[in-house]
Enzyme design. Sequence first.
Site, mmCIF file in Angstrom:
data_model
loop_
_atom_site.group_PDB
_atom_site.id
_atom_site.type_symbol
_atom_site.label_atom_id
_atom_site.label_comp_id
_atom_site.label_asym_id
_atom_site.label_seq_id
_atom_site.Cartn_x
_atom_site.Cartn_y
_atom_site.Cartn_z
ATOM 1 N N CYS A 2 1.047 -1.234 0.001
ATOM 2 C CA CYS A 2 0.018 -0.098 -0.027
ATOM 3 C C CYS A 2 0.965 1.322 0.026
ATOM 4 C CB CYS A 2 -0.918 -0.073 1.468
ATOM 5 S SG CYS A 2 -1.848 1.406 1.348
ATOM 6 N N GLU A 103 -3.833 1.138 -5.918
ATOM 7 C CA GLU A 103 -3.289 -0.188 -6.511
ATOM 8 C C GLU A 103 -2.898 0.332 -7.962
ATOM 9 O OE1 GLU A 103 -1.189 -1.301 -4.662
ATOM 10 O OE2 GLU A 103 -2.082 -2.148 -2.614
#
Length: 222
Positions: A2, A103
């Site tokens: 992340c 992402e």
Amino acid sequence: MCGRFTLATEIADLEAEFEGVQFPVQFAPRYNIAPSQPVLVIPNDGKGAADFFLWGLIPSWAKDPSIGNRLINARGETLAEKPAFRGSYKYKRCLVVADGFYEWKSIPGTKVKVPHYITLAERRAFGFAGLWSEWRAADGSEVRSCTIVTTTPNALLASIHNRMPLILSPENRRIWLNPAPKPHEDLEHLIRPYPAELMQAFPVSTLVNSPANDRAECVLPA
């Protein structure tokens, strides 16, 4: 991993989502939070208050704070083994408050990566499982920092990336934030992907590729 996320939820809604937690009176909405920047954290110090920590864990024993640049994420499967994380895993856990994250999906046969924005289907705020630390500089100043725990992806995220941040349900937040020292055996059942059916994802503009672009257009569908 992340590497970017958002937090634009109103304070009143955060207080409703994280019942009993005191939040700063005011802070600006963020649409492209990047490593090394301040992030809103609820630590397990028993005070029930959120505060801003630097994103990138600086272990208390570190000689150089720049180590935090390499410790923005921590693999959930090895928290109890890694020297940088095992102390915080046992004693200093936290929630990193967010309402979405990004992402990048690789396009086979090309160098192109398409950014995707991922949120809960209900578009409410949530908490990433995190670890925190206090580091003291030679001049006596103190820095509080954190890392975001990651896990294997659910069915939704698997088509985008091979990891996802560990999102905790409200009942599991209470376990994670317990101020008592916790061995791995008491916490390992929490380290699992959030249910795919409770999340959504869609491609967004490459604006998000630059941390300098911190505006609402980053989260608009491409």
